[in-house]
Design a protein around this motif. Structure first.
Motif, mmCIF file in Angstrom:
data_model
loop_
_atom_site.group_PDB
_atom_site.id
_atom_site.type_symbol
_atom_site.label_atom_id
_atom_site.label_comp_id
_atom_site.label_asym_id
_atom_site.label_seq_id
_atom_site.Cartn_x
_atom_site.Cartn_y
_atom_site.Cartn_z
ATOM 1 N N LYS A 158 0.859 -1.181 0.000
ATOM 2 C CA LYS A 158 0.000 0.000 0.000
ATOM 3 C C LYS A 158 0.895 1.229 0.000
ATOM 4 O O LYS A 158 1.994 1.220 0.559
ATOM 5 C CB LYS A 158 -0.939 0.004 1.205
ATOM 6 C CG LYS A 158 -0.265 0.114 2.557
ATOM 7 C CD LYS A 158 -1.288 0.069 3.673
ATOM 8 C CE LYS A 158 -0.597 0.147 5.045
ATOM 9 N NZ LYS A 158 -1.569 0.044 6.148
ATOM 10 N N HIS A 196 -2.104 -3.788 -4.434
ATOM 11 C CA HIS A 196 -2.555 -3.927 -3.052
ATOM 12 C C HIS A 196 -3.986 -3.418 -2.965
ATOM 13 O O HIS A 196 -4.322 -2.368 -3.530
ATOM 14 C CB HIS A 196 -1.646 -3.117 -2.126
ATOM 15 C CG HIS A 196 -1.798 -3.458 -0.678
ATOM 16 N ND1 HIS A 196 -2.870 -3.021 0.076
ATOM 17 C CD2 HIS A 196 -1.023 -4.196 0.152
ATOM 18 C CE1 HIS A 196 -2.747 -3.471 1.316
ATOM 19 N NE2 HIS A 196 -1.642 -4.190 1.391
ATOM 20 N N SER A 222 -6.395 -7.094 -7.278
ATOM 21 C CA SER A 222 -5.964 -7.144 -5.873
ATOM 22 C C SER A 222 -6.811 -8.079 -5.026
ATOM 23 O O SER A 222 -6.372 -8.513 -3.961
ATOM 24 C CB SER A 222 -6.005 -5.736 -5.274
ATOM 25 O OG SER A 222 -7.311 -5.194 -5.351
#
Length: 336
Positions: A158, A196, A222
């Motif tokens: 992230k 992510h 993701s």
């Protein structure tokens, strides 16, 4: 980092409490600037040098994960909490923030929230819209497709995460890392880049458009299970993420770009200089993924046993063990 510098200037001990990325539900204290479990790393290396027997717990841990891989506990909890936070709950939270900000403004006091509630509401809808609009850039592959494909797998962090900005600053620009890997890919390999899930809807569309145009690069959804990609990859690349640890347990080749919580196992190929990335990929791909499975698993087991020794569980009795560990660390820091 600023807090650590200020503390050191005043000779104040600065200790962090972190989630273990090796044992679900465990935590550890660390005085290391990198916030990694240094005691666990040193103990794992010492156990390997002494060729100590593995505990039943570590053997069971490895066998269980190899049979049925699972996401580390604290990460899985965050994903469940996010998935279960529906439309009504999200809006109620924003309205509560708006009420707190309004009361503070009327009272003439500054409010503590960094963003205005209306801005948060707009950002929520923008994220939902972009997440839907940008789906066209992502693909999913079935297990049978992956079995016939030769690929390098890169799971992204992230954005804004401490693992990148603080622990792996050379690699904080993930788009640049993708470009370097794309340019360094040996012939016949593709680069599968898994986004992510917390980044979805937060990036500008041009970010995905530019990445998808790179040679042999494919963006992966993701929300698709990562373990099928890990288990079939020719090579897994990560800065210091848990995917590297999971890939090692699944006996895959792993290229590590920074210090990791599992360096005590002594596995994986480290690359700290971006200029050496291409040569390192060719070198590691020219070797078997695991030449000695038994020794490989023993090294992983020593790391698990060391992590268990230098961490404590979140549950009954955990607080007592945490305080004991904190006392020992403070005593060690005081004698330095």
């Amino acid at each position: 980092y600023a807090i650590v510098l200020a503390a050191r200037e005043r000779r104040i001990h600065c200790i962090s409490n972190r989630n273990s990325k090796i044992i679900s539900g465990n935590f550890y204290w660390t005085s290391s600037l990198s916030m990694l479990n240094e005691a666990s790393r040193h103990t794992a290396i010492a156990r390997a040098e002494a060729d100590q027997p593995l505990s039943r717990e570590s053997a069971k841990h490895l066998a269980g994960f190899q049979a049925e891989p699972t996401t580390v506990g604290h990460t899985a909890r965050k994903w469940r909490m996010s998935d279960n936070r529906g439309w009504l709950v999200r809006h109620l939270n924003i309205f509560r923030i708006f009420g707190a900000q309004l009361r503070a403004r009327l009272a003439g006091a500054p409010y503590s929230q960094p963003d205005p509630a209306l801005g948060m509401l707009f950002a929520q809808y923008r994220k939902a819209f972009l997440g839907t609009w940008q789906r066209r850039y992502f693909r999913r592959f079935g297990p049978s497709e992956l079995e016939t494909m030769r690929y390098v797998y890169l799971p992204l962090h992230k954005e804004g995460e401490v693992a990148l900005c603080f622990q792996a600053p050379l690699w904080y620009d993930q788009a640049n890392t993708i470009r370097l890997l794309s340019a360094s890919l040996p012939s016949g390999l593709r680069l599968l880049v898994r986004e992510h899930r917390t980044n979805r809807g937060r990036r500008p569309t041009r970010w995905y458009r530019d990445i998808s145009r790179l040679p042999n690069v494919v963006l992966i959804d993701s929300h698709d299970s990562q373990f099928k990609y890990l288990s079939q990859a020719e090579l897994v690349v990560t800065e210091n993420g848990t995917s590297g640890w999971e890939a090692l347990i699944l006996r895959r080749r792993v290229l590590l770009l920074a210090e990791t919580p599992y360096d005590g196992a002594g596995l994986g190929r480290h690359v700290h200089n971006p200029g050496e990335l291409g040569a390192a990929m060719i070198e590691i791909l020219s070797q078997p993924a695991v030449s000695d499975p038994e020794r490989h698993d023993r090294q992983l087991g020593w790391q698990i046993d060391a992590e268990r020794k230098h961490s404590f569980a979140d549950g009954e009795g955990g607080a007592e063990h945490a305080l004991e560990a904190l006392d020992k660390l403070l005593a060690a820091e005081t004698t330095r």
